[in-house]
Design a protein around this motif. Structure first.
Motif, PDB file in Angstrom:
ATOM      1  N   LYS A   1       0.372   4.135   1.149  1.00 42.65           N
ATOM      2  CA  LYS A   1       0.369   4.809   2.457  1.00 42.65           C
ATOM      3  C   LYS A   1       1.446   4.197   3.356  1.00 42.65           C
ATOM      4  O   LYS A   1       2.192   4.908   4.023  1.00 42.65           O
ATOM      5  CB  LYS A   1      -1.020   4.692   3.094  1.00 42.65           C
ATOM      6  CG  LYS A   1      -1.115   5.256   4.483  1.00 42.65           C
ATOM      7  CD  LYS A   1      -1.551   6.686   4.454  1.00 42.65           C
ATOM      8  CE  LYS A   1      -1.896   7.158   5.848  1.00 42.65           C
ATOM      9  NZ  LYS A   1      -1.076   8.261   6.261  1.00 42.65           N
ATOM     10  N   TYR A   2       1.523   2.863   3.339  1.00 43.92           N
ATOM     11  CA  TYR A   2       2.545   2.162   4.129  1.00 43.92           C
ATOM     12  C   TYR A   2       3.954   2.570   3.680  1.00 43.92           C
ATOM     13  O   TYR A   2       4.819   2.898   4.498  1.00 43.92           O
ATOM     14  CB  TYR A   2       2.364   0.649   4.007  1.00 43.92           C
ATOM     15  CG  TYR A   2       3.542  -0.129   4.512  1.00 43.92           C
ATOM     16  CD1 TYR A   2       3.779  -0.271   5.876  1.00 43.92           C
ATOM     17  CD2 TYR A   2       4.447  -0.702   3.631  1.00 43.92           C
ATOM     18  CE1 TYR A   2       4.878  -0.976   6.342  1.00 43.92           C
ATOM     19  CE2 TYR A   2       5.546  -1.403   4.082  1.00 43.92           C
ATOM     20  CZ  TYR A   2       5.757  -1.537   5.441  1.00 43.92           C
ATOM     21  OH  TYR A   2       6.850  -2.225   5.893  1.00 43.92           O
TER      22      TYR A   2
ATOM     23  N   ASN B   1       0.840  -1.192   0.000  1.00 42.13           N
ATOM     24  CA  ASN B   1       0.000   0.000   0.000  1.00 42.13           C
ATOM     25  C   ASN B   1       0.879   1.247   0.000  1.00 42.13           C
ATOM     26  O   ASN B   1       1.847   1.337   0.755  1.00 42.13           O
ATOM     27  CB  ASN B   1      -0.892  -0.037   1.245  1.00 42.13           C
ATOM     28  CG  ASN B   1      -1.849   1.104   1.305  1.00 42.13           C
ATOM     29  OD1 ASN B   1      -1.449   2.233   1.543  1.00 42.13           O
ATOM     30  ND2 ASN B   1      -3.121   0.805   1.095  1.00 42.13           N
TER      31      ASN B   1
ATOM     32  N   GLU C   1       4.814   6.167   4.682  1.00 36.29           N
ATOM     33  CA  GLU C   1       5.156   6.284   6.112  1.00 36.29           C
ATOM     34  C   GLU C   1       6.513   5.655   6.400  1.00 36.29           C
ATOM     35  O   GLU C   1       7.306   6.193   7.176  1.00 36.29           O
ATOM     36  CB  GLU C   1       4.065   5.644   6.959  1.00 36.29           C
ATOM     37  CG  GLU C   1       2.787   6.456   6.960  1.00 36.29           C
ATOM     38  CD  GLU C   1       1.651   5.794   7.720  1.00 36.29           C
ATOM     39  OE1 GLU C   1       1.834   4.677   8.268  1.00 36.29           O
ATOM     40  OE2 GLU C   1       0.560   6.394   7.755  1.00 36.29           O
ATOM     41  N   ARG C   2       6.785   4.525   5.773  1.00 32.66           N
ATOM     42  CA  ARG C   2       8.067   3.843   5.985  1.00 32.66           C
ATOM     43  C   ARG C   2       9.240   4.720   5.555  1.00 32.66           C
ATOM     44  O   ARG C   2      10.298   4.706   6.186  1.00 32.66           O
ATOM     45  CB  ARG C   2       8.058   2.522   5.218  1.00 32.66           C
ATOM     46  CG  ARG C   2       9.280   1.673   5.409  1.00 32.66           C
ATOM     47  CD  ARG C   2       9.027   0.281   4.858  1.00 32.66           C
ATOM     48  NE  ARG C   2      10.185  -0.544   4.953  1.00 32.66           N
ATOM     49  CZ  ARG C   2      10.519  -1.278   6.007  1.00 32.66           C
ATOM     50  NH1 ARG C   2       9.741  -1.287   7.069  1.00 32.66           N
ATOM     51  NH2 ARG C   2      11.605  -2.009   6.006  1.00 32.66           N
TER      52      ARG C   2
END
Length: 62
Positions: free
Chosen positions: A23-24, A21, A27-28
């Motif tokens: 979004k993941y 994803n 953020e990572r």
């Protein structure tokens, strides 16, 4: 310092190509928004485009 950047770049692209994803991934990587991630990494691979079109085609034809 090019090697750490290259590894980061490869890592992000691999995650996206294999379906992580956005979004993941964003953020990572510590990006403030998914737009930064998309603008930086999504244009890289034609595989993502083909898979997206295939998903849409499967949806339309189901």
């Amino acid at each position: 310092m090019l090697i750490p950047h290259a590894l980061r770049h490869s890592h992000a692209v691999h995650l996206l190509v294999f379906g992580a994803n956005i979004k993941y991934v964003s953020e990572r990587l510590g990006h403030k928004s998914t737009h930064v991630t998309a603008d930086t990494y999504l244009h890289i691979t034609e595989k993502l485009e083909k898979e997206s079109l295939d998903l849409y085609s499967n949806y339309i034809n189901s």
